[in-house]
Write an enzyme that holds these catalytic residues in place. Structure first.
Site, PDB file in Angstrom:
ATOM      1  N   LYS A   1      -5.331  -1.981   0.233  1.00 46.35           N
ATOM      2  CA  LYS A   1      -5.745  -1.532   1.561  1.00 46.35           C
ATOM      3  C   LYS A   1      -7.221  -1.870   1.796  1.00 46.35           C
ATOM      4  O   LYS A   1      -7.604  -2.328   2.855  1.00 46.35           O
ATOM      5  CB  LYS A   1      -5.516  -0.036   1.730  1.00 46.35           C
ATOM      6  CG  LYS A   1      -6.024   0.438   3.049  1.00 46.35           C
ATOM      7  CD  LYS A   1      -5.870   1.910   3.220  1.00 46.35           C
ATOM      8  CE  LYS A   1      -6.694   2.351   4.400  1.00 46.35           C
ATOM      9  NZ  LYS A   1      -8.113   2.421   4.090  1.00 46.35           N
TER      10      LYS A   1
ATOM     11  N   GLY B   1     -11.336  11.154  -4.651  1.00 49.43           N
ATOM     12  CA  GLY B   1     -10.587  12.403  -4.504  1.00 49.43           C
ATOM     13  C   GLY B   1      -9.840  12.479  -3.189  1.00 49.43           C
ATOM     14  O   GLY B   1      -9.607  11.470  -2.526  1.00 49.43           O
ATOM     15  N   ASN B   2      -9.420  13.712  -2.840  1.00 46.59           N
ATOM     16  CA  ASN B   2      -8.559  13.940  -1.680  1.00 46.59           C
ATOM     17  C   ASN B   2      -7.329  13.023  -1.799  1.00 46.59           C
ATOM     18  O   ASN B   2      -7.033  12.216  -0.913  1.00 46.59           O
ATOM     19  CB  ASN B   2      -9.310  13.701  -0.359  1.00 46.59           C
ATOM     20  CG  ASN B   2      -8.531  14.265   0.815  1.00 46.59           C
ATOM     21  OD1 ASN B   2      -8.203  13.559   1.747  1.00 46.59           O
ATOM     22  ND2 ASN B   2      -8.188  15.529   0.757  1.00 46.59           N
TER      23      ASN B   2
ATOM     24  N   HIS C   1      -3.042   6.871  -3.681  1.00 49.91           N
ATOM     25  CA  HIS C   1      -3.716   6.987  -4.987  1.00 49.91           C
ATOM     26  C   HIS C   1      -2.691   7.125  -6.114  1.00 49.91           C
ATOM     27  O   HIS C   1      -2.864   6.572  -7.195  1.00 49.91           O
ATOM     28  CB  HIS C   1      -4.610   8.235  -5.022  1.00 49.91           C
ATOM     29  CG  HIS C   1      -5.750   8.207  -4.055  1.00 49.91           C
ATOM     30  ND1 HIS C   1      -5.796   8.983  -2.931  1.00 49.91           N
ATOM     31  CD2 HIS C   1      -6.899   7.500  -4.061  1.00 49.91           C
ATOM     32  CE1 HIS C   1      -6.923   8.771  -2.283  1.00 49.91           C
ATOM     33  NE2 HIS C   1      -7.610   7.866  -2.933  1.00 49.91           N
TER      34      HIS C   1
END
Ligand code: PAF
Length: 280
Positions: free
Chosen positions: A151, A31-32, A37
């Site tokens: 990443k 999330g966040n 994403h």
């Protein structure tokens, strides 16, 4: 977009899609959500008929004293972003569904080789937590393709190895790191940086690029390039955990530059721990 947290609802929806022979793409997240994403979601969308995103802040991958409690949880904002991307299903399970035997009592997945050293040295148990939750989520969602970001290079290598060793019928797709205009790799943890630290943060990427250039130039030994990079990061206010030149496939240390090298680094800057990598 469907939002589901229960097993029965999840199975019913997935079975319907499979009956229609639709291919399912899966993006596991904590999330966040940010642009990094969303690039994973777009890749999944481009490859499959249905896109499932999971949001689960996995307690097993946080060590004692790490930021599990304070990890940013922004479900409503995340939902709005996923709606815009036309995601088909947001799967947001509770801890009990992911770990029915309890977080500490559950069966664990340990990946040797690429799962050792680097992050695993600094965060013992981290990759067991990641591999275990990803294994569990793969079994729940049973997607055809799962998408991860480069990443977290070592994490990606751990998942690829787990999939190979456990013969999972799923393709792993990798998406290049998404960066801010000044080169800082996007991460949910960047928000821990103060305004001053945020200005310093791109030095990590600049340093990695410098090391990669040094490896390409082949004038200096890897150990010397790594030591110089550590020095530069310290001067810029970082507390480096490691800067390491590794074989891009095996993640084993290398003595001299080769065409398949990757430079990986992790460093603390204030409350944030930043990780990044650059291919040679
Ligand atoms: O990269 C992440 O966000 C997490 O490590 C993952 C893969 C979702 C597992 O919790």
């Amino acid at each position: 977009m469907n939002t589901i947290s229960g097993l029965d609802d999840l199975r019913e929806l997935l079975q319907g899609w499979r009956r229609c022979r639709e291919r399912i793409g899966f993006v596991p997240t904590m999330g966040n959500l940010h642009e990094g994403h969303l690039q994973l979601v777009r890749r999944a969308r481009s490859l499959t008929d249905r896109v499932v995103v999971s949001i689960f802040v996995n307690p097993m991958q946080f060590g004692p004293g790490e930021d599990f409690d304070s990890y940013p949880r922004t479900l409503e904002d995340d939902k709005a972003l996923l709606e815009q991307e036309q995601v088909d299903l947001l799967f947001a399970p509770a801890v009990d569904l992911v770990y029915p035997s309890g977080v500490n009592e559950t069966t664990r997945v340990q990946v040797p080789g690429v799962g050792e050293g680097l992050e695993a040295d600094v965060r013992p148990g981290f990759f067991v937590g990641v591999a275990t939750v990803v294994a569990r989520l793969f079994n729940l969602v049973q997607a055809d393709i799962a998408v991860f970001g480069e990443k977290d290079y070592q994490q990606l290598a751990v998942i690829r190895r787990m999939v190979k060793d456990l013969c999972w019928p799923i393709d792993i797709e990798a998406v290049p790191t998404v960066r801010e205009a000044d080169g800082l790799a996007m991460s949910s943890r960047n928000q821990y940086l103060s305004a001053g630290q945020r200005k310093q943060a791109p030095v990590l990427y600049q340093t990695l690029c410098q090391v990669a250039e040094g490896v390409r130039g082949q004038k200096r030994a890897c150990a010397e390039l790594e030591a110089q990079a550590i020095q530069r990061l310290k001067q810029a206010g970082f507390t480096p955990d490691y800067v390491s030149i590794r074989d891009a496939a095996t993640l084993q240390p290398i003595e001299a530059g080769n065409a398949r090298a990757v430079v990986l680094a992790a460093a603390r800057l204030g409350r944030a721990r930043l990780i990044d990598n650059v291919g040679v």
